[in-house]
Write an enzyme that holds these catalytic residues in place. Structure first.
Site: not given
Length: 289
Positions: A11, A138
Site C-alpha cells: 500500500k 494496517d
C-alpha cells in the site's frame, strides 16, 4: 496436502494525518490509502503434520512469532477454534521491508484470507478485519485493499472511488525507520501543516488525477525527513524526472512518485534504480484485493 497462494499487495499513502493520541497510547489517524500492484507471494499449506512452519526468501527475516504472518496463522486457529492440522507458510518477499508499505501487515492479511479459504470458514471481510486488527492497525485495510479512507487507529475504513490509472515508482533508501519512534516524535498529533484530506476525497470522486497529485501529503515526512535528508532528495529527483506528484509513504522511508506518462515512469525508474537497489516500478491497483 491442500494449499493456496495469495498475492499480498503493498500500500501507499496518498495522504496521512495524525489527528490525536488516545488515553491508551494509540494515535488516531485520518489517511487515504491505495493498493499498488507490487506484491509478495504468500503460499499456505495444510500439511497434516501438526505445528507451524514459516519460510521466506530473505534469510534475515524471522520465521517465528516475531513474524506477523506466523502470528496471523496462530490467531486464526485460536479465534475459530479449529484444530491446526499442520500449517506451512512460504513467503516470497518483493515488498521492501520496514519501508512504510505495510509489507508485514499485507502478508498477515494474506495468511488470514488463505486459511479462511482452506478451511471453508467463509468468515467474510468484516470478521477477518476484526481478527486482523488484533495483529496491527494496517491489517484490516490490507484485507480489503483498494482506495480507502482510514480513520480511528486505521481500522475504520470507508471505500472511495478508485484513483485514476497511473504508474508508481517506489524508492526505499538503504535504511529503515521505526514507526513507533516516528509516532513518539509526532507531539500527540499537534502538527502543522496537515493534508487537504477533504480536497483529496473530492479529487478522487471527480476522477481528477491532477487534483490527487497536488494533494499528496504526509505529516510524518517532515519528522522522518528531518533525520534523513535523503528522503527529500529522492522526492525531488522523482519530480525532476517527471512525476506528477511525490511523497513519502507511511512512516517511511519509501518515497514514491505518480506518473501518468509510462515512458517518464520507466526513465525515472532507471535513473533511481542505478542509485537505489530497492526501487520498483508498478501501478495502482483499482478495486479490492
Amino acid at each position: 496436502m491442500k494449499q493456496v497462494k495469495r498475492d499480498a499487495y503493498a500500500k501507499i499513502n496518498l495522504t496521512l494525518d495524525v489527528t490525536g493520541k488516545r488515553p491508551d497510547g494509540y494515535h488516531t489517524v485520518k489517511m487515504v490509502m491505495q493498493t499498488v500492484a507490487l506484491h509478495d507471494d504468500v503460499t499456505v499449506a495444510l500439511t497434516g503434520e501438526g505445528g507451524f512452519r514459516l519460510k521466506n526468501n530473505l534469510p534475515y527475516l524471522p520465521s517465528d512469532d516475531r513474524n506477523l504472518a506466523m502470528r496471523a496463522a496462530k490467531l486464526f486457529y485460536t479465534r475459530t477454534g479449529i484444530q491446526n492440522p499442520g500449517t506451512a507458510i512460504h513467503i516470497v518477499k518483493r515488498i521492501p521491508v520496514a519501508a512504510g508499505l505495510a509489507g508485514g501487515s499485507t502478508d498477515a492479511a494474506a495468511v488470514l484470507r488463505a486459511l479462511d479459504g482452506l478451511h471453508g470458514t467463509a468468515l467474510g471481510a468484516d470478521a477477518l478485519c476484526e481478527m486482523g486488527l488484533a495483529l496491527g492497525a494496517d491489517v484490516p485495510y490490507c484485507i480489503r485493499g483498494g482506495t480507502m479512507l482510514a480513520e480511528g487507529v486505521g481500522e475504520v475504513l470507508t471505500p472511495l472511488p478508485a484513483i485514476p490509472d497511473c504508474h508508481v515508482v517506489l524508492v526505499k533508501p538503504p535504511f529503515s525507520v521505526s514507526t513507533a519512534e516516528v509516532y513518539a516524535r509526532m507531539n500527540g498529533g499537534n502538527v502543522s501543516p496537515r493534508p487537504d484530506t477533504a480536497g483529496m476525497l473530492g479529487a478522487l470522486r471527480a476522477g481528477d488525477y491532477s487534483g490527487v497529485c497536488h494533494r499528496l501529503y504526509n505529516v510524518m515526512e517532515p519528522v522522518t525527513g528531518g533525520r534523513h535528508p535523503e528522503i527529500a532528495e529522492i522526492r525531488d529527483t522523482l519530480l525532476t524526472c517527471g512525476a506528477d506528484g511525490a511523497v513519502m509513504s507511511g512512516s517511511g522511508p519509501t518515497t514514491y512518485g505518480l506518473f501518468a506518462d509510462g515512458e517518464a515512469a520507466r526513465a525515472a525508474y532507471g535513473a533511481l534504480k542505478a542509485r537505489y537497489k530497492d526501487t520498483h516500478l508498478t501501478t495502482v491497483l483499482r478495486g479490492g484485493v
